[in-house]
Design a protein around this motif. Structure first.
Motif, PDB file in Angstrom:
ATOM      1  N   THR A 130      30.831  38.647  43.922  1.00 24.07           N
ATOM      2  CA  THR A 130      30.305  40.004  43.774  1.00 24.07           C
ATOM      3  C   THR A 130      31.378  41.053  44.052  1.00 24.07           C
ATOM      4  O   THR A 130      31.378  42.122  43.434  1.00 24.07           O
ATOM      5  CB  THR A 130      29.105  40.225  44.714  1.00 24.07           C
ATOM      6  N   ALA A 131      32.302  40.753  44.978  1.00 25.24           N
ATOM      7  CA  ALA A 131      33.387  41.699  45.254  1.00 25.24           C
ATOM      8  C   ALA A 131      34.260  41.888  44.015  1.00 25.24           C
ATOM      9  O   ALA A 131      34.627  43.012  43.664  1.00 25.24           O
ATOM     10  CB  ALA A 131      34.229  41.210  46.428  1.00 25.24           C
ATOM     11  N   LEU A 132      34.576  40.781  43.334  1.00 32.65           N
ATOM     12  CA  LEU A 132      35.409  40.871  42.134  1.00 32.65           C
ATOM     13  C   LEU A 132      34.653  41.503  40.975  1.00 32.65           C
ATOM     14  O   LEU A 132      35.217  42.292  40.207  1.00 32.65           O
ATOM     15  CB  LEU A 132      35.914  39.483  41.745  1.00 32.65           C
ATOM     16  N   LEU A 133      33.366  41.165  40.840  1.00 25.14           N
ATOM     17  CA  LEU A 133      32.565  41.798  39.787  1.00 25.14           C
ATOM     18  C   LEU A 133      32.471  43.299  40.039  1.00 25.14           C
ATOM     19  O   LEU A 133      32.559  44.105  39.101  1.00 25.14           O
ATOM     20  CB  LEU A 133      31.163  41.182  39.758  1.00 25.14           C
ATOM     21  N   GLY A 134      32.309  43.685  41.298  1.00 24.37           N
ATOM     22  CA  GLY A 134      32.289  45.100  41.623  1.00 24.37           C
ATOM     23  C   GLY A 134      33.584  45.780  41.232  1.00 24.37           C
ATOM     24  O   GLY A 134      33.584  46.890  40.691  1.00 24.37           O
ATOM     25  N   LEU A 135      34.715  45.111  41.480  1.00 25.30           N
ATOM     26  CA  LEU A 135      36.012  45.686  41.123  1.00 25.30           C
ATOM     27  C   LEU A 135      36.147  45.857  39.614  1.00 25.30           C
ATOM     28  O   LEU A 135      36.687  46.866  39.135  1.00 25.30           O
ATOM     29  CB  LEU A 135      37.129  44.797  41.666  1.00 25.30           C
ATOM     30  N   VAL A 136      35.643  44.891  38.859  1.00 28.19           N
ATOM     31  CA  VAL A 136      35.673  44.995  37.398  1.00 28.19           C
ATOM     32  C   VAL A 136      34.870  46.212  36.930  1.00 28.19           C
ATOM     33  O   VAL A 136      35.323  46.996  36.079  1.00 28.19           O
ATOM     34  CB  VAL A 136      35.125  43.702  36.764  1.00 28.19           C
ATOM     35  N   LEU A 137      33.669  46.399  37.496  1.00 29.96           N
ATOM     36  CA  LEU A 137      32.830  47.527  37.093  1.00 29.96           C
ATOM     37  C   LEU A 137      33.441  48.859  37.520  1.00 29.96           C
ATOM     38  O   LEU A 137      33.374  49.849  36.779  1.00 29.96           O
ATOM     39  CB  LEU A 137      31.432  47.371  37.695  1.00 29.96           C
ATOM     40  N   ILE A 138      34.020  48.912  38.699  1.00 29.56           N
ATOM     41  CA  ILE A 138      34.683  50.146  39.152  1.00 29.56           C
ATOM     42  C   ILE A 138      35.800  50.514  38.189  1.00 29.56           C
ATOM     43  O   ILE A 138      35.955  51.680  37.781  1.00 29.56           O
ATOM     44  CB  ILE A 138      35.240  49.957  40.583  1.00 29.56           C
ATOM     45  N   THR A 139      36.594  49.517  37.812  1.00 29.91           N
ATOM     46  CA  THR A 139      37.723  49.762  36.905  1.00 29.91           C
ATOM     47  C   THR A 139      37.231  50.217  35.535  1.00 29.91           C
ATOM     48  O   THR A 139      37.761  51.178  34.960  1.00 29.91           O
ATOM     49  CB  THR A 139      38.563  48.480  36.762  1.00 29.91           C
ATOM     50  N   ALA A 140      36.221  49.542  35.013  1.00 30.66           N
ATOM     51  CA  ALA A 140      35.684  49.918  33.700  1.00 30.66           C
ATOM     52  C   ALA A 140      35.097  51.325  33.735  1.00 30.66           C
ATOM     53  O   ALA A 140      35.330  52.132  32.820  1.00 30.66           O
ATOM     54  CB  ALA A 140      34.624  48.910  33.265  1.00 30.66           C
ATOM     55  N   GLY A 141      34.324  51.628  34.770  1.00 30.74           N
ATOM     56  CA  GLY A 141      33.726  52.957  34.873  1.00 30.74           C
ATOM     57  C   GLY A 141      34.764  54.044  35.021  1.00 30.74           C
ATOM     58  O   GLY A 141      34.651  55.117  34.405  1.00 30.74           O
ATOM     59  N   PHE A 142      35.794  53.774  35.821  1.00 30.74           N
ATOM     60  CA  PHE A 142      36.858  54.769  35.987  1.00 30.74           C
ATOM     61  C   PHE A 142      37.523  55.085  34.659  1.00 30.74           C
ATOM     62  O   PHE A 142      37.696  56.247  34.293  1.00 30.74           O
ATOM     63  CB  PHE A 142      37.911  54.280  36.976  1.00 30.74           C
ATOM     64  N   PHE A 143      37.938  54.049  33.940  1.00 32.99           N
ATOM     65  CA  PHE A 143      38.652  54.290  32.685  1.00 32.99           C
ATOM     66  C   PHE A 143      37.779  55.033  31.676  1.00 32.99           C
ATOM     67  O   PHE A 143      38.262  55.901  30.949  1.00 32.99           O
ATOM     68  CB  PHE A 143      39.140  52.976  32.098  1.00 32.99           C
ATOM     69  N   ALA A 144      36.503  54.665  31.596  1.00 32.95           N
ATOM     70  CA  ALA A 144      35.616  55.353  30.655  1.00 32.95           C
ATOM     71  C   ALA A 144      35.453  56.822  31.034  1.00 32.95           C
ATOM     72  O   ALA A 144      35.500  57.714  30.169  1.00 32.95           O
ATOM     73  CB  ALA A 144      34.256  54.651  30.629  1.00 32.95           C
ATOM     74  N   GLY A 145      35.266  57.095  32.314  1.00 28.59           N
ATOM     75  CA  GLY A 145      35.124  58.484  32.751  1.00 28.59           C
ATOM     76  C   GLY A 145      36.380  59.289  32.554  1.00 28.59           C
ATOM     77  O   GLY A 145      36.346  60.443  32.090  1.00 28.59           O
ATOM     78  N   HIS A 146      37.510  58.692  32.886  1.00 24.07           N
ATOM     79  CA  HIS A 146      38.782  59.380  32.722  1.00 24.07           C
ATOM     80  C   HIS A 146      39.079  59.654  31.248  1.00 24.07           C
ATOM     81  O   HIS A 146      39.522  60.746  30.874  1.00 24.07           O
ATOM     82  CB  HIS A 146      39.886  58.524  33.350  1.00 24.07           C
ATOM     83  N   ALA A 147      38.829  58.663  30.391  1.00 25.66           N
ATOM     84  CA  ALA A 147      39.070  58.855  28.958  1.00 25.66           C
ATOM     85  C   ALA A 147      38.204  59.979  28.406  1.00 25.66           C
ATOM     86  O   ALA A 147      38.658  60.793  27.595  1.00 25.66           O
ATOM     87  CB  ALA A 147      38.784  57.549  28.212  1.00 25.66           C
ATOM     88  N   THR A 148      36.964  60.030  28.845  1.00 26.45           N
ATOM     89  CA  THR A 148      36.036  61.048  28.339  1.00 26.45           C
ATOM     90  C   THR A 148      36.422  62.446  28.823  1.00 26.45           C
ATOM     91  O   THR A 148      36.451  63.404  28.032  1.00 26.45           O
ATOM     92  CB  THR A 148      34.604  60.713  28.794  1.00 26.45           C
TER      93      THR A 148
END
Length: 454
Positions: A354-372
């Motif tokens: 779950t820690a690694l899955l959380g890191l994956v989601l944090i990274t994906a969400g960050f990039f999507a927000g930053h790109a937008t």
């Protein structure tokens, strides 16, 4: 580092915010005149545009490879200490907050030097400033392993970050001026790929080397890699054929910057960039400490490998553009905030999965927000897009410095829960900014006014 894509060319790195329209916020910082992908500085006629570099040209291939190498060099150096913070703490007897300054200092120096560096490139030339930037930063990198204490190391990192500013402030201007508009997207994409690989490899290489030989050798290996990339850039980069020197008009630049800072919509976009990057800085500054401590207890070499997750941004950056087409900009921001928040909550568990899955989601969400958010800057600024982009970059890197330092202090005080709380606080503020924009848009529609973009 920096560094988003909402269209055909994906931004793979938080360290690179450079894309052609519609991602104009990645436009290089310039003097009072902005540079667009379709109209390079000093070249406005069709005949001139036809002489610019195209696919199939040997010079086009060299320019692509040169800027790829430049991106690698820049972001290897910018994030070289982030992968070895736990070792730094153990060797120099530092708290996570103290050690985090070795990473935050470089991004802070870069943020403060972006506008001056762009002005120098307008006066003295793109390749001159980029070369000087990489050489100076690489030479400083050779001094880092010799630093006797934390204050010396942090001081050198601030200066190194300032030296590095010449590349992200200038590289996009060089490509916009020298590459034909039809080939610009692919050229930008390769440069951004270099940023992404540099940002990841800087963390990985230094972390792996430090696990075997100590943090000083980790920094030395990063310096060597950056020097090789800088040498490749200098040998490959074609001479600028379309650059026209321009005097630096400080008053005009100040007026443009002041106008952007009085634009409420741009201020909201800058705030979003800062807040998303604060989460990223807080998480990636402290994740090494968490993975090497109980209950996980991973070896340093394995913990350093976690930065491979960084590549998730390749997918989420590209997906952000498609998602914006379906949900609109604010809808995409809500999704990005929600994904990042879910990742932070998942990361609180004691399970490595779950820690690694959380890191994956944090990274994906960050990039999507930053790109937008970054793509909206170019659409919002009708004049002085280069300066609007520069201000976004400044907010972005300041967010990295603030998030990394505050997150590390919180981790030292209360563990991972503290670092995650910093991220959750930033996402709460980002949601508030987006909700405010949504309410303004609703009011604007009811009154028949133009709705704000974000």
């Amino acid at each position: 580092m920096q560094p988003s894509s909402t269209g055909a060319s994906a931004v793979n790195s938080p360290d690179a915010l450079a894309q052609p329209s519609p991602d104009a916020p990645t436009s290089p910082v310039g003097s009072s005149a902005s540079i667009s992908a379709g109209s390079p500085a000093g070249e406005t006629t069709g005949e001139s545009a036809d002489r610019r570099l195209r696919p199939g040209d040997r010079a086009f291939r060299r320019a692509n490879l040169a800027l790829f190498a430049a991106g690698v060099a820049t972001f290897v150096l910018l994030y070289s200490t982030q992968g070895l913070l736990p070792i730094l703490s153990a060797d120099l007897d530092l708290t996570p907050g103290q050690a985090s300054w070795t990473a935050s200092a470089a991004t802070l120096g870069l943020a403060l030097a972006l506008l001056p560096a762009s002005a120098l490139s307008d006066r003295y030339g793109r390749t001159t400033v980029m070369t000087a930037s990489m050489v100076a930063a690489s030479v400083l990198a050779l001094a880092l392993p010799l630093a006797p204490d934390l204050p010396t190391l942090v001081t050198l990192r601030v200066v190194q970050g300032a030296a590095l500013a010449g590349l992200p402030a200038t590289a996009m201007a060089y490509l916009a001026e020298e590459v034909h508009p039809r080939a610009l997207a692919s050229a930008m994409g390769l440069y951004v790929a270099g940023n992404s690989i540099g940002g990841m490899s800087g963390r990985l290489v230094s972390g792996w080397a430090a696990a075997v030989w100590g943090w000083r050798w980790g920094l030395a290996v990063s310096a060597g890699l950056a020097l090789l990339a800088a040498l490749a850039f200098r040998l490959l980069v074609p001479a600028a054929r379309h650059f026209r020197p321009a005097p630096v008009d400080a008053r005009a630049l100040a007026r443009t910057v002041s106008g952007h800072l009085r634009n409420p919509l741009l201020l909201r976009l800058y705030a979003l960039g800062l807040l998303f990057m604060a989460v990223f800085g807080a998480v990636y500054t402290t994740v090494g400490y968490r993975l090497t401590a109980a209950p996980f207890g991973l070896p340093q070499s394995v913990a350093a490998s976690i930065f491979v997750v960084y590549l998730v941004g390749t997918v989420s950056s590209a997906s952000a553009g498609r998602l914006t087409g379906r949900l609109g900009r604010r809808g995409t921001l809500y999704v990005a905030i929600g994904v990042t928040t879910l990742g932070l909550l998942l990361s609180l568990g004691d399970s490595l999965v779950t820690a690694l899955l959380g890191l994956v989601l944090i990274t994906a969400g960050f990039f999507a927000g930053h790109a937008t958010a970054s793509s909206a800057v170019g659409r919002t600024a009708t004049e002085g897009r280069a300066q609007a982009s520069a201000l976004y970059l400044i907010a972005y890197y300041l967010g990295n410095s603030l998030g990394g330092t505050i997150g590390a202090d919180a981790y030292h005080s209360t563990g991972w829960e503290g670092a995650a709380a910093v991220g959750l606080g930033a996402m709460t503020l980002a949601a508030g900014v987006t909700l405010y924009a949504t309410r303004r848009a609703v009011v604007a529609r009811r009154t028949g006014l133009a709705a704000p973009a974000a």
